[in-house]
Design a protein around this motif. Structure first.
Motif, mmCIF file in Angstrom:
data_model
loop_
_atom_site.group_PDB
_atom_site.id
_atom_site.type_symbol
_atom_site.label_atom_id
_atom_site.label_comp_id
_atom_site.label_asym_id
_atom_site.label_seq_id
_atom_site.Cartn_x
_atom_site.Cartn_y
_atom_site.Cartn_z
ATOM 1 N N GLN A 413 -28.556 -53.468 82.500
ATOM 2 C CA GLN A 413 -27.659 -54.285 81.888
ATOM 3 C C GLN A 413 -28.312 -55.063 80.806
ATOM 4 O O GLN A 413 -27.765 -55.636 79.690
ATOM 5 N N ALA A 414 -29.624 -55.222 80.680
ATOM 6 C CA ALA A 414 -30.301 -55.972 79.771
ATOM 7 C C ALA A 414 -30.478 -54.961 78.316
ATOM 8 O O ALA A 414 -30.626 -55.396 77.303
ATOM 9 N N ARG A 415 -30.732 -53.939 78.739
ATOM 10 C CA ARG A 415 -31.390 -53.039 77.782
ATOM 11 C C ARG A 415 -30.147 -52.222 76.885
ATOM 12 O O ARG A 415 -30.286 -52.045 75.653
ATOM 13 N N TYR A 416 -29.024 -51.947 77.550
ATOM 14 C CA TYR A 416 -27.965 -51.177 77.029
ATOM 15 C C TYR A 416 -26.900 -52.065 76.385
ATOM 16 O O TYR A 416 -26.537 -53.446 76.868
ATOM 17 N N ALA A 417 -26.245 -51.784 75.202
ATOM 18 C CA ALA A 417 -25.252 -52.640 74.478
ATOM 19 C C ALA A 417 -24.148 -52.841 75.259
ATOM 20 O O ALA A 417 -23.488 -54.062 75.480
ATOM 21 N N THR A 418 -23.567 -51.836 75.841
ATOM 22 C CA THR A 418 -22.483 -51.714 76.827
ATOM 23 C C THR A 418 -22.649 -50.822 77.845
ATOM 24 O O THR A 418 -22.210 -49.892 77.857
ATOM 25 N N PRO A 419 -23.392 -51.388 79.094
ATOM 26 C CA PRO A 419 -23.643 -50.534 80.229
ATOM 27 C C PRO A 419 -22.600 -50.011 80.837
ATOM 28 O O PRO A 419 -22.674 -48.918 81.606
ATOM 29 N N LYS A 420 -21.279 -50.833 80.877
ATOM 30 C CA LYS A 420 -20.225 -50.085 81.425
ATOM 31 C C LYS A 420 -19.744 -48.917 81.120
ATOM 32 O O LYS A 420 -19.118 -48.110 81.938
ATOM 33 N N MET A 421 -20.218 -48.775 79.740
ATOM 34 C CA MET A 421 -19.704 -47.244 79.357
ATOM 35 C C MET A 421 -20.630 -45.996 80.056
ATOM 36 O O MET A 421 -19.991 -44.808 79.836
ATOM 37 N N MET A 466 -21.326 -36.387 77.983
ATOM 38 C CA MET A 466 -22.179 -37.396 78.604
ATOM 39 C C MET A 466 -23.344 -37.784 77.648
ATOM 40 O O MET A 466 -23.501 -39.277 78.078
ATOM 41 N N ILE A 467 -23.849 -36.906 76.805
ATOM 42 C CA ILE A 467 -24.957 -37.553 76.063
ATOM 43 C C ILE A 467 -24.330 -38.414 75.093
ATOM 44 O O ILE A 467 -24.839 -39.443 74.889
ATOM 45 N N GLY A 468 -23.139 -38.108 74.480
ATOM 46 C CA GLY A 468 -22.403 -39.007 73.627
ATOM 47 C C GLY A 468 -22.134 -40.275 74.168
ATOM 48 O O GLY A 468 -22.322 -41.603 73.620
ATOM 49 N N ALA A 469 -21.762 -40.324 75.429
ATOM 50 C CA ALA A 469 -21.424 -41.542 76.090
ATOM 51 C C ALA A 469 -22.575 -42.399 76.541
ATOM 52 O O ALA A 469 -22.378 -43.612 76.235
ATOM 53 N N ALA A 470 -23.784 -41.888 76.826
ATOM 54 C CA ALA A 470 -24.927 -42.640 76.807
ATOM 55 C C ALA A 470 -25.505 -43.023 75.540
ATOM 56 O O ALA A 470 -25.842 -44.451 75.935
ATOM 57 N N MET A 471 -25.181 -42.417 74.545
ATOM 58 C CA MET A 471 -25.787 -43.073 73.569
ATOM 59 C C MET A 471 -24.995 -44.360 72.878
ATOM 60 O O MET A 471 -25.405 -45.025 72.522
ATOM 61 N N ALA A 472 -23.551 -44.080 73.303
ATOM 62 C CA ALA A 472 -22.670 -45.246 72.736
ATOM 63 C C ALA A 472 -22.813 -46.265 73.624
ATOM 64 O O ALA A 472 -22.775 -47.431 73.136
ATOM 65 N N VAL A 476 -23.648 -49.130 70.759
ATOM 66 C CA VAL A 476 -22.423 -49.733 70.673
ATOM 67 C C VAL A 476 -21.978 -50.881 71.377
ATOM 68 O O VAL A 476 -22.205 -50.759 72.715
ATOM 69 N N THR A 477 -21.828 -51.895 70.736
ATOM 70 C CA THR A 477 -21.254 -53.184 71.730
ATOM 71 C C THR A 477 -19.778 -53.412 71.719
ATOM 72 O O THR A 477 -19.089 -53.431 70.719
ATOM 73 N N LEU A 478 -19.116 -53.428 72.899
ATOM 74 C CA LEU A 478 -17.673 -53.305 72.943
ATOM 75 C C LEU A 478 -17.434 -54.400 74.060
ATOM 76 O O LEU A 478 -18.361 -54.511 74.970
ATOM 77 N N GLU A 479 -16.322 -55.093 73.983
ATOM 78 C CA GLU A 479 -15.841 -56.208 75.090
ATOM 79 C C GLU A 479 -15.004 -55.285 75.933
ATOM 80 O O GLU A 479 -13.782 -55.075 75.558
ATOM 81 N N LEU A 480 -15.568 -54.880 77.057
ATOM 82 C CA LEU A 480 -14.584 -54.299 77.908
ATOM 83 C C LEU A 480 -14.323 -55.086 79.074
ATOM 84 O O LEU A 480 -14.871 -56.224 79.676
#
Length: 482
Positions: A413-421, A466-472, A476-480
């Protein structure tokens, strides 16, 4: 030179009737069943070639039903035998091997072979032929060593003979038949080295990707060298493994076509190439780092244990295969100097266990299709599928569960910009693993699921997504909305 069609037809064994070398096969079989015999080989060699073959033949016998044969030549011999022609087997192989082949094929009127004190090769073979057959004969051979015999024969049959030697024979006698050598070009060697399996060593790049350090040129260069070192080592072990498994591979519906199993490549050449590949591997590994060299040596020890011992035990083999996959990721972390998280190790262990079980189930499905009940050289039966199916699917689902827990972990949660992705990756994993198991149940799976995944368009697209989703998720910061 007149009609030779009714003259006795004398046929060589090694390299002619069979593309393999029965002495080399006997040595491989001896070392497999009695490794300590390696220490005795120099003593046996001191007895001369005939004495050496005698010592080997006392300890192992070749199964004539399993060795490959030159199909066009064998068909011709059967045809000639049916019309009453005398067929003689004359070989430098030990007489026990020659007699076993004669009993199996049932077409030879006489067998001339090496006995203690008399190595039947070259002039010694010519003398035996003249004493037992006479001076009017046709000889089928394959090498320069047969030139003295061809010079005295009334006609020749050439089997895989080199162009220069063939030209010499044509100057001496007429040619009754000629059969080309099995292809042993670059494409065949690439199959033997299993270059397509190098894709597995891309796992070395996983730590580089999970730490998002792929922009570091120095680290990237080191991992590339590590990839080459692991690939050379893997090719060396593949060759040794194929030589070790000659008998079981020849009983397999697809593996019997492997270059060493079908006789397209000589055993001795395989050992030489394996030695060179191993030397290159260790040299490149030492240039990367001493720590990585240690990891590579560990991999070699484990894969050797797998090939020589563990693969014969049910379930232990798939556990070792999953470890061999995971150790590549650990080696990659050593190269770039990072610590692998327990999440990645747990995920890898379950994922690779599932892939290893896919491999075994695919083999059992193939055997079931041809009516076989069990694997040769491995302790698996077709009836085991009722246990292996749920075990493999369960391992895949465990990998997905571990990945889901990883997504919810505080460090993620702390490392990824948008972990829910990352849940998109989890969905992709469910689809991809389920797809592999469905294809396996349909009998469409290649023996190796990694090779299948490379060729399968659906698998490629899923992995890329899957690789693309992990990099995003990382960048990428999104408000989900929850």
């Amino acid at each position: 030179m007149g009609d030779t069609s009714n003259m006795p037809l004398v046929v060589d064994l090694d390299g002619t009737l069979t593309p393999t070398d029965t002495l080399q096969e006997s040595l491989v079989r001896l070392l497999r069943h009695s490794p300590m015999s390696l220490l005795c080989l120099p003593l046996w060699l001191m007895r001369g070639r005939a004495g050496f073959k005698e010592a080997i033949s006392k300890r192992v016998t070749i199964d004539a039903q399993k060795i490959p044969y030159c199909a066009p030549l064998l068909a011709y011999l059967h045809e000639e035998k049916s019309r009453g022609r005398q067929i003689v087997l004359a070989t430098a192989a030990h007489h026990t091997t020659a007699e076993e082949v004669s009993r199996h094929l049932g077409i030879f009127d006489k067998v001339l072979a090496t006995h203690a004190g008399n190595n039947l090769k070259g002039l010694a073979k010519l003398k035996a032929i003249q004493e037992n057959v006479g001076g009017a004969f046709v000889y089928a051979g394959d090498s320069k060593a047969d030139l003295p015999i061809w010079k005295q024969a009334r006609a020749a049959i050439l089997v895989g003979v080199a162009q220069r030697t063939a030209a010499q024979v044509r100057c001496e006698v007429s040619i009754e038949r000629e059969y080309p050598k099995l292809s042993s070009g670059v494409a065949v060697w690439l199959r033997a080295l299993r270059v397509h399996q190098w894709i597995k060593n891309l796992l070395l790049f996983v730590p580089l990707l999970t730490t998002f350090a792929f922009a570091d040129i120095n680290k990237l260069g080191s991992v590339v060298l590590a990839f080459l070192a692991f690939s050379f080592a893997a090719s060396a072990t593949y060759i040794v493994n194929d030589l070790w498994d000659l008998e079981s591979d020849r009983a397999h519906p697809r593996k019997r076509l492997r270059p060493f199993a079908c006789g397209a490549l000589p055993i001795l050449h395989g050992l030489l190439v394996a030695g060179v590949a191993l030397g290159l591997s260790l040299g490149v590994a030492s240039a990367v780092s001493h720590g990585f060299l240690g990891m590579l040596v560990t991999y070699l020890v484990l894969t050797s244990l797998y090939s020589w011992v563990i693969k014969e035990y049910v379930l232990m083999d798939v556990l070792m295969l999953s470890l061999l996959y995971t150790i590549r990721i650990l080696a990659g972390s050593v190269v770039i100097g990072v610590v692998i998280s327990s999440w990645l190790l747990a995920f890898s262990a379950f994922l690779f266990l599932s892939l290893a079980l896919v491999k075994r189930c695919a083999e059992l499905v193939s055997l079931n299709e041809v009516g076989a009940g069990a694997t040769r050289g491995r302790d698996y039966r077709v009836s085991d599928l009722v246990v292996l199916w749920p075990l493999g699917v369960g391992a895949a689902l465990c990998a997905v569960v571990v990945f889901g827990l990883f997504i919810s972990a505080p460090e993620t949660q702390a490392r990824y910009a948008t972990p829910k992705m990352l849940w998109l990756v989890a969905i992709g994993l469910v689809y991809w693993m389920a797809r592999l198991w469905v294809k396996t149940s349909r009998g469409e799976m290649h023996d190796d699921p990694v090779v299948y995944a490379i060729k399968d368009r659906g698998s490629r697209l899923t992995v890329i997504a899957m690789i693309g989703a992990a990099m995003a998720a990382y960048f990428v910061t999104l408000e989900l909305q929850p």
